[in-house]
Write a protein that holds these residues in place. Structure first.
Motif, PDB file in Angstrom:
ATOM      1  N   PHE A 171      65.558   8.237  39.272  1.00 51.73           N
ATOM      2  CA  PHE A 171      66.265   9.191  38.406  1.00 51.73           C
ATOM      3  C   PHE A 171      65.467  10.474  38.263  1.00 51.73           C
ATOM      4  CE2 PHE A 171      66.226  10.822  34.003  1.00 51.73           C
ATOM      5  CZ  PHE A 171      67.485  11.417  33.981  1.00 51.73           C
ATOM      6  N   MET A 172      64.162  10.365  37.927  1.00 50.07           N
ATOM      7  CA  MET A 172      63.363  11.564  37.737  1.00 50.07           C
ATOM      8  C   MET A 172      63.171  12.328  39.037  1.00 50.07           C
ATOM      9  SD  MET A 172      62.917  11.993  34.596  1.00 50.07           S
ATOM     10  CE  MET A 172      62.075  13.519  34.965  1.00 50.07           C
ATOM     11  N   LYS A 173      63.108  11.607  40.160  1.00 50.57           N
ATOM     12  CA  LYS A 173      62.994  12.288  41.442  1.00 50.57           C
ATOM     13  C   LYS A 173      64.257  13.103  41.724  1.00 50.57           C
ATOM     14  CE  LYS A 173      59.861   8.888  43.521  1.00 50.57           C
ATOM     15  NZ  LYS A 173      59.711   7.806  44.528  1.00 50.57           N
ATOM     16  N   HIS A 174      65.422  12.523  41.425  1.00 47.48           N
ATOM     17  CA  HIS A 174      66.669  13.256  41.610  1.00 47.48           C
ATOM     18  C   HIS A 174      66.736  14.471  40.676  1.00 47.48           C
ATOM     19  CE1 HIS A 174      68.171   9.682  43.795  1.00 47.48           C
ATOM     20  NE2 HIS A 174      69.027  10.530  44.325  1.00 47.48           N
ATOM     21  N   VAL A 175      66.284  14.296  39.445  1.00 48.86           N
ATOM     22  CA  VAL A 175      66.302  15.415  38.497  1.00 48.86           C
ATOM     23  C   VAL A 175      65.390  16.536  38.980  1.00 48.86           C
ATOM     24  CG1 VAL A 175      65.610  16.119  36.170  1.00 48.86           C
ATOM     25  CG2 VAL A 175      66.955  14.032  36.497  1.00 48.86           C
ATOM     26  N   ASN A 176      64.191  16.196  39.410  1.00 49.32           N
ATOM     27  CA  ASN A 176      63.233  17.216  39.849  1.00 49.32           C
ATOM     28  C   ASN A 176      63.713  17.966  41.082  1.00 49.32           C
ATOM     29  OD1 ASN A 176      61.421  16.650  37.791  1.00 49.32           O
ATOM     30  ND2 ASN A 176      60.326  15.112  38.984  1.00 49.32           N
ATOM     31  N   SER A 177      64.366  17.254  41.995  1.00 51.42           N
ATOM     32  CA  SER A 177      64.786  17.887  43.242  1.00 51.42           C
ATOM     33  C   SER A 177      66.166  18.526  43.145  1.00 51.42           C
ATOM     34  CB  SER A 177      64.790  16.858  44.381  1.00 51.42           C
ATOM     35  OG  SER A 177      65.726  15.817  44.110  1.00 51.42           O
TER      36      SER A 177
END
Length: 437
Positions: A171-177
């Protein structure tokens, strides 16, 4: 899905009064922007149901910039509730809404709430997380994304509010990218197994009643407001917070459920801070001591006050009596100080240090603070440190003491002894009933 929703609500339209028709006609005369603004206050299912109002409204809902999806809209009352059917209806609605009808890439605000706690990482909360990943991953397939000036992997959403959802590292990887415009992130009662929250765009971050597993980093150079309220952090993990632009900080945690502690890096822009350390559970001896010694500047775990030396308004709640080092920080900008339920049986050291190191303090409130019940210790206090305080806050205008019993007499003695050093100070004593909250 849109047509099925029209059929579902068409019967309701036939039963509306002429006054309702007049209202819908008046609304239809408004611009699309104003109508979308009105829709932003409705839940998603209500927004879709506006398609039956008139031919003007039939597809207007599909371009709404704010989407608020709430499972509660699909719940029914009564003893014969079929929760499985309710979830199926909610899941079907959300799947078709996000995949087939709403241009996700153009949303400014996205809210998703699953009812019930997700502390057991259930299937429903994981399914809800899939909708979030879909929103980020497939938003670039929507028309007009390049016209917004975003990269090929961007979702332009600015506000993302999630409740009762299981969120992992992906989830956080998707948010950051994929969320390069995200300014406001709010997570309530979520199961968070990610370890870092990092962002170059966030202005506001709220973590409310979340169950975190190994959260170790919050880092955002643009963050202005940070709230961590009622959360727990497993695995004895130290949380390091690096947010140099924060102006408002609210940290309210149960010490027993935040074992690793919190380390704040310097916050030069901080104007208001509310620190509440709930400690209602008896801890094992091995957990007491330096991890929770927030005022001791040699502590590497909870060295909070050194990071807040520029704060203007400070509220501390449930701080324990403790020995304080000589390196107490200077609070040159502090104007308002509130100590609530703090333990002042430490020879008034904590209070004394604030009076000595907050030269511009104007308002002081002591609410339901705790004092020593030992008569011998009281005698030593009256003969010792009460007279020897080097008070520097000459501009103190009001000291308000809110108390429940006569233990306040020690504090009155202290204030009387230093009254000559505080020529502008007015003292207000308020006694409340034991049961008053």
């Amino acid at each position: 899905m849109g047509h099925s929703m029209e059929l579902e609500t068409r019967g309701k339209r036939a039963r509306t009064s002429s006054s309702s028709s007049l209202t819908s006609d008046q609304l239809s005369s408004l611009s699309d922007g104003l109508i979308h603004r009105i829709m932003s206050f409705l839940k998603a299912r209500q927004v879709v149901q506006t398609c039956v109002l008139s031919s003007r409204w039939r597809y207007l809902w599909r371009s709404v910039p704010c989407l608020d999806i709430d499972q509660e809209e699909f719940e029914t009352a009564g003893p014969n509730r079929d929760k499985e059917k309710e979830w199926h209806n909610f899941e079907y609605f959300t799947d078709h809404l996000l995949i087939n009808n709403i241009p996700i890439a153009l949303l400014d605000t996205f809210r998703l709430r699953v009812t019930g706690k997700c502390y057991f990482d259930n299937i429903q909360s994981r399914q809800a997380a899939r909708w979030i990943r879909h929103g980020i991953k497939y938003s670039t397939q929507e028309p007009g994304i390049q016209r917004q000036g975003l990269s090929s992997s961007s979702w332009r959403v600015k506000r993302l509010h999630l409740s009762n959802i299981s969120l992992d590292d992906s989830f956080m990887k998707h948010v950051n990218s994929g969320c390069q415009c995200l300014e406001d992130l709010e997570l309530k009662s979520c199961w968070c197994t990610f370890h870092k929250i990092t962002s170059d765009t966030l202005n506001n971050l709220i973590l409310k009643d979340c169950y975190c597993s190994g959260l170790s980093v919050i880092a955002s150079p643009m963050l202005k407001s940070l709230v961590i309220d009622g959360c727990r952090n497993r695995d004895d993990c130290l949380l390091v917070i690096t947010t140099p632009a924060v102006a408002y900080l609210h940290l309210s945690v149960e010490v027993w459920l935040f074992r690793g502690g919190v380390l704040l890096n310097r916050m030069p822009s901080l104007a208001k801070a509310l620190i509440h350390l709930q400690d209602n559970i008896q801890r094992p001896k091995k957990l007491s001591g330096d991890r929770f010694n927030l005022l001791d500047s040699v502590s590497n775990r909870f060295n909070l006050l050194d990071s807040m030396s520029n704060v203007r308004s400070l509220y501390l709640s449930d701080f324990k009596a403790m020995a304080i080092s000589e390196e107490f920080p200077e609070f040159l900008n502090l104007r308002t100080l509130l100590l609530e339920k703090c333990d002042l049986s430490d020879n008034f050291q904590m209070l004394g240090h604030f009076l000595q190191h907050s030269r511009n303090l104007e308002n002081l409130t002591l609410r339901h603070c705790k004092f020593s019940k030992n008569p011998k210790k009281r005698g030593r206090l009256n003969k010792g440190c009460l007279i020897q305080l080097n008070v520097r806050c000459k501009n103190l205008k009001l000291t308000e003491v809110i108390y429940r019993d006569d233990d306040v007499q020690m504090l009155v003695d202290l204030l009387s002894n230093i009254s000559g050093d505080l020529p502008k100070n007015n003292i207000k004593l308020t006694m409340v009933d034991q049961d008053h909250h």
